[in-house]
Design an enzyme around this catalytic site. Structure first.
Site, short mmCIF file in Angstrom:
data_model
loop_
_atom_site.label_atom_id
_atom_site.label_comp_id
_atom_site.label_asym_id
_atom_site.label_seq_id
_atom_site.Cartn_x
_atom_site.Cartn_y
_atom_site.Cartn_z
N ASP A 152 0.85 -1.19 0.00
CA ASP A 152 0.00 0.00 0.00
C ASP A 152 0.89 1.24 0.00
O ASP A 152 1.74 1.41 0.87
CB ASP A 152 -0.87 0.00 1.26
CG ASP A 152 -1.80 1.20 1.30
OD1 ASP A 152 -2.83 1.17 0.60
OD2 ASP A 152 -1.50 2.18 2.02
N TYR A 159 2.89 9.62 0.20
CA TYR A 159 3.90 8.98 1.06
C TYR A 159 5.31 9.06 0.47
O TYR A 159 6.28 8.80 1.18
CB TYR A 159 3.61 7.48 1.27
CG TYR A 159 2.25 7.13 1.82
CD1 TYR A 159 1.45 8.06 2.47
CD2 TYR A 159 1.77 5.82 1.70
CE1 TYR A 159 0.21 7.71 2.98
CE2 TYR A 159 0.53 5.46 2.21
CZ TYR A 159 -0.25 6.43 2.83
OH TYR A 159 -1.48 6.06 3.32
N1 LIG Z 1 -5.77 5.81 3.54
C1 LIG Z 1 -5.32 6.50 4.55
O1 LIG Z 1 -5.74 7.64 4.80
C2 LIG Z 1 -4.27 5.89 5.45
C3 LIG Z 1 -4.00 6.47 6.71
C4 LIG Z 1 -3.04 5.86 7.52
C5 LIG Z 1 -2.38 4.70 7.08
N2 LIG Z 1 -2.64 4.18 5.84
C6 LIG Z 1 -1.92 2.98 5.34
O2 LIG Z 1 -2.03 1.92 6.29
C7 LIG Z 1 -0.72 1.49 6.66
C8 LIG Z 1 -0.72 0.90 8.07
O3 LIG Z 1 -1.17 1.83 9.03
P1 LIG Z 1 -0.21 2.70 9.96
O4 LIG Z 1 1.19 2.69 9.43
O5 LIG Z 1 -0.91 3.98 10.15
O6 LIG Z 1 -0.24 1.95 11.36
P2 LIG Z 1 -0.06 0.47 11.94
O7 LIG Z 1 0.26 -0.48 10.87
O8 LIG Z 1 -1.24 0.23 12.81
O9 LIG Z 1 1.16 0.66 12.95
C9 LIG Z 1 2.46 0.86 12.50
C10 LIG Z 1 3.38 0.96 13.74
O10 LIG Z 1 3.30 -0.23 14.52
C11 LIG Z 1 4.61 -0.82 14.65
N3 LIG Z 1 4.41 -2.29 14.55
C12 LIG Z 1 4.07 -2.99 13.44
N4 LIG Z 1 3.95 -4.30 13.73
C13 LIG Z 1 4.18 -4.43 15.05
C14 LIG Z 1 4.17 -5.54 15.95
N5 LIG Z 1 3.91 -6.78 15.52
N6 LIG Z 1 4.48 -5.30 17.26
C15 LIG Z 1 4.74 -4.05 17.68
N7 LIG Z 1 4.76 -2.95 16.90
C16 LIG Z 1 4.47 -3.14 15.58
C17 LIG Z 1 5.44 -0.24 13.53
O11 LIG Z 1 6.78 -0.11 13.89
P3 LIG Z 1 7.98 -0.96 13.17
O12 LIG Z 1 8.01 -0.58 11.72
O13 LIG Z 1 9.19 -0.51 13.91
O14 LIG Z 1 7.67 -2.41 13.38
C18 LIG Z 1 4.82 1.15 13.36
O15 LIG Z 1 5.37 2.06 14.28
C19 LIG Z 1 0.13 2.74 6.47
O16 LIG Z 1 1.52 2.46 6.46
C20 LIG Z 1 -0.43 3.22 5.14
O17 LIG Z 1 0.09 2.43 4.08
C21 LIG Z 1 -3.60 4.74 5.04
#
Ligand SMILES: NC(=O)c1ccc[n+]([C@@H]2O[C@H](COP(=O)([O-])OP(=O)(O)OC[C@H]3O[C@@H](n4cnc5c(N)ncnc54)[C@H](OP(=O)(O)O)[C@@H]3O)[C@@H](O)[C@H]2O)c1
Length: 316
Positions: free
Chosen positions: A49, A54
């Site tokens: 994604d 980004y």
């Molecule tokens: N459409 C939209 O408006 C929108 C908005 C927000 C996000 N998104 C998309 O959704 C993706 C995912 O959401 P997000 O990045 O907001 O948040 P997320 O995936 O809920 O959380 C990411 C965070 O959690 C940590 N993490 C991941 N796996 C883990 C585990 N097993 N144990 C402990 N910590 C863990 C990661 O750190 P490490 O990397 O250090 O593991 C990072 O700091 C984004 O990257 C983006 O592609 C879309």
């Protein structure tokens, strides 16, 4: 056929993979993203994604090309790439050029899924925060969607959809769409469970795709409330596995989770062949609800959305 191309005619639309790797990252991008995506492909991730906003499209494209060269995948067609049109390009005549730029960044001939990033329009050229009142214009949903439909007809986007749409906005979109949205990508986690939206989307055959399934701890749009939830900790301790991600998976949603750490990348894939108990599900259903990524930066005093209530149509 190029290593990462595949040809628009060669790849038929296919189901959205249930688990994807997120790439919204702060800080340095090209090398860490390229390395993480290549490793993720080796580990079995097939959905990535990204978004114009980004600035991770180019390293993803490079990693896919690396993976093809290394033989981890036979061609670009084996991965599912989602990207998004940014608010500054959410204008009738800017969507298609924005997708062409995305494809150029990715060095690909098509994306599998192209999404409207927010139901928000900004003036052309406004790519990075902070945003001011003057940056915003009226979001013309019909004009933007007709341009998205054109992207699909041209074969440049195998499927099209939206992000951050309420039931009400989806209802409006469905009232005129010739091609209905395949996906609505929204925040979903045990602290923001989206029961009504899920019911609505199921009824309309729109696939919900969960972002921030772990609450995006450590990011400027996230919070600790999911990862630090006592209930989730207790269940996770007993299971030794990622309860949040399994919970999202059990709802029937696709999910996008970001980790660039190899151990956590593996852990996040381990959600398929085990289940939460009924008691776990009951406990999770009682977690107090609070939206984490509220989109406050899109609220302006005199603009289209003057309050969170207006942005989310009261569904917050
Ligand atoms: N459409 C939209 O408006 C929108 C908005 C927000 C996000 N998104 C998309 O959704 C993706 C995912 O959401 P997000 O990045 O907001 O948040 P997320 O995936 O809920 O959380 C990411 C965070 O959690 C940590 N993490 C991941 N796996 C883990 C585990 N097993 N144990 C402990 N910590 C863990 C990661 O750190 P490490 O990397 O250090 O593991 C990072 O700091 C984004 O990257 C983006 O592609 C879309």
């Amino acid at each position: 056929m190029s290593a990462t191309g595949g040809g628009a005619a060669a790849a038929a639309p296919r189901p959205v993979p249930r688990i994807g790797l997120g790439t919204a990252v702060q800080g340095p991008k090209p090398d860490p993203v390229r390395r993480a995506v290549l490793r993720a492909i080796e580990l079995g991730y097939r959905h990535f994604d990204t978004a114009a906003h980004y600035a991770t499209e180019a390293p993803i494209g490079e990693a896919v090309a690396d993976a093809v060269r290394a033989g981890s995948i036979a061609s670009r067609d084996e991965v599912f790439i989602t990207s998004k049109v940014w608010c500054a390009d959410a204008h009738r005549d800017r969507v298609l050029p924005a997708l062409r730029r995305t494809l150029s960044n990715l060095q690909m001939e098509y994306v599998d899924l192209y999404l409207v990033h927010w139901p928000v329009t900004m003036k052309a050229g406004r790519y990075s925060a902070p945003f001011t009142e003057e940056d915003f214009e009226l979001f013309d949903m019909r004009a933007v969607w007709e341009a998205m439909e054109e992207c699909h007809r041209l074969g440049l986007a195998k499927a099209i959809g939206v992000c951050n749409f309420s039931c009400k906005k989806l209802e409006t979109l469905l009232s005129f769409a010739t091609i209905p949205p395949t996906v609505n990508q929204v925040e979903i986690n045990p602290v923001w469970q989206q029961r009504n939206l899920r019911e609505f989307c199921r009824d309309k055959d729109i696939q919900l795709m969960a972002y921030s399934p772990l609450g995006a701890k450590g990011t400027h749009w996230g919070s600790d409330s999911v990862m630090d939830s006592g209930v989730l900790h207790e269940i996770a301790k007993a299971k030794g596995k990622s309860v949040c991600l399994r919970w999202v998976y059990e709802q029937g949603d696709c999910l996008i989770v970001k980790s660039f750490d190899e151990t956590r990348m593996k852990e996040n894939l381990d959600i398929v062949d085990w289940e939460l108990t009924e008691e776990d599900r009951q406990r999770i259903s009682k977690i107090p609800q609070r939206k984490i990524n509220q989109g406050r930066r899109y609220i302006t005093e005199h603009g289209q959305y003057k309050s969170l209530e207006e942005l989310w149509d009261g569904e917050i």
